[in-house]
Design a protein around this motif. Structure first.
Motif, PDB file in Angstrom:
ATOM      1  N   HIS A 127       0.814  -1.215   0.000  1.00 36.95           N
ATOM      2  CA  HIS A 127       0.000   0.000   0.000  1.00 36.95           C
ATOM      3  C   HIS A 127       0.848   1.266   0.000  1.00 36.95           C
ATOM      4  O   HIS A 127       0.436   2.279  -0.569  1.00 36.95           O
ATOM      5  CB  HIS A 127      -0.963  -0.023   1.190  1.00 36.95           C
ATOM      6  N   ASP A 130       1.270   2.100  -3.384  1.00 37.35           N
ATOM      7  CA  ASP A 130      -0.008   2.306  -4.096  1.00 37.35           C
ATOM      8  C   ASP A 130      -0.442   1.089  -4.900  1.00 37.35           C
ATOM      9  O   ASP A 130      -1.122   1.211  -5.928  1.00 37.35           O
ATOM     10  CB  ASP A 130       0.081   3.537  -5.007  1.00 37.35           C
ATOM     11  N   ILE A 132      -2.791  -2.097  -4.982  1.00 42.52           N
ATOM     12  CA  ILE A 132      -3.960  -2.738  -4.412  1.00 42.52           C
ATOM     13  C   ILE A 132      -4.024  -4.155  -4.972  1.00 42.52           C
ATOM     14  O   ILE A 132      -4.095  -4.340  -6.188  1.00 42.52           O
ATOM     15  CB  ILE A 132      -5.259  -1.981  -4.766  1.00 42.52           C
ATOM     16  N   LYS A 169      -7.279   1.216  -0.154  1.00 38.01           N
ATOM     17  CA  LYS A 169      -6.372   0.431   0.681  1.00 38.01           C
ATOM     18  C   LYS A 169      -7.110  -0.171   1.869  1.00 38.01           C
ATOM     19  O   LYS A 169      -6.846  -1.319   2.268  1.00 38.01           O
ATOM     20  CB  LYS A 169      -5.195   1.306   1.122  1.00 38.01           C
ATOM     21  N   ASP A 172      -9.029  -3.154   0.670  1.00 35.49           N
ATOM     22  CA  ASP A 172      -8.092  -4.270   0.496  1.00 35.49           C
ATOM     23  C   ASP A 172      -7.863  -4.969   1.840  1.00 35.49           C
ATOM     24  O   ASP A 172      -7.873  -6.206   1.922  1.00 35.49           O
ATOM     25  CB  ASP A 172      -6.769  -3.739  -0.057  1.00 35.49           C
ATOM     26  N   SER A 202       3.159   1.042   8.203  1.00 37.11           N
ATOM     27  CA  SER A 202       2.678   1.927   7.145  1.00 37.11           C
ATOM     28  C   SER A 202       3.339   3.297   7.272  1.00 37.11           C
ATOM     29  O   SER A 202       3.322   3.914   8.336  1.00 37.11           O
ATOM     30  CB  SER A 202       1.156   2.065   7.225  1.00 37.11           C
TER      31      SER A 202
END
Length: 227
Positions: A127, A130, A132, A169, A172, A202
């Protein structure tokens, strides 16, 4: 790669046939997307080729981001055949998790905790770049032999796409949660560890993704209650 006569049909799903074989001395799988007869031929060709190109790009993008995926050896845009690295003896994370849950000893529990942290950190990296996946399940994660080494690979990016959206995200993540808890009942603590690791690792929009995730989860529960 026009002739697959020497390849063995291994699996067939709704979107593609998967063959096992050899490509210049390397064990490979060939994923072949086939036409859908219920769609208009021109529309079907465009959709099939678009998804084929998208999957190939996702795999290459993952490699560039340092995420382990099978190497793309060959891509035939006309026949929509994708020739990919194959790992003999590999196991899906689904089977590995179920096996360790049944064993339920200290080593198995330790391996499961390590695997959750590994999945969480790798999804965070997806993520952050970017990417998915679109179909995050423990069946689309594999472990190379020896399985206890936790050499984790992501596979099957047929529904994958590129998006910067925290909403995408979070969806997902929600797909992963639903698949995880339905496939491995009673493992809420394990998924909570996966999610904590994801949020800790993250580096982009982590707080916004977390907020969106809880919103998506709430919407999902309301749909289930309403029916």
């Amino acid at each position: 790669m026009e002739n697959l006569s020497e390849f063995e049909l291994w699996k067939q799903g709704a979107e593609a046939k998967v063959y096992l074989g050899d490509f210049f001395g390397q064990p490979v799988i060939v994923k072949e997307r086939f036409p859908k007869k219920y769609r208009h031929p021109a529309l079907d060709q465009n959709l099939t080729q678009d998804r084929f190109k998208s999957e190939a790009r996702m795999l290459v993008r993952c490699k560039a981001a340092g995420i382990k995926t099978p190497t793309v050896y060959y891509a035939d845009y006309i026949s929509c055949r994708l020739c990919l690295e194959y790992f003999p003896g590999s196991a899906t994370a689904k089977d590995f998790i179920n096996e360790k849950l049944l064993m339920n000893d200290e080593r198995s529990r330790d391996l499961l905790n390590k695997l959750m942290a590994l999945i969480g950190s790798n999804v965070a990296r997806l993520h952050d770049n970017d990417i998915i996946h679109g179909d995050l399940t423990t069946s689309n994660l594999i472990l190379r032999e020896p399985h206890d080494d936790l050499d984790l690979y992501f596979i099957d990016f047929g529904l994958g796409y590129v998006s910067k959206s925290p909403e995408d995200k979070s969806v997902d993540l929600y797909v992963l949660e639903r698949a995880f808890l339905s496939t491995h009942p009673g493992t809420e603590e394990l998924f909570a560890l996966l999610l904590r690791t994801y949020l800790d690792k993250s580096t982009r929009d982590g707080k916004e993704i977390a907020a969106k995730f809880y919103e998506v989860r709430l919407r999902g529960r309301k749909r289930v209650m309403i029916g």
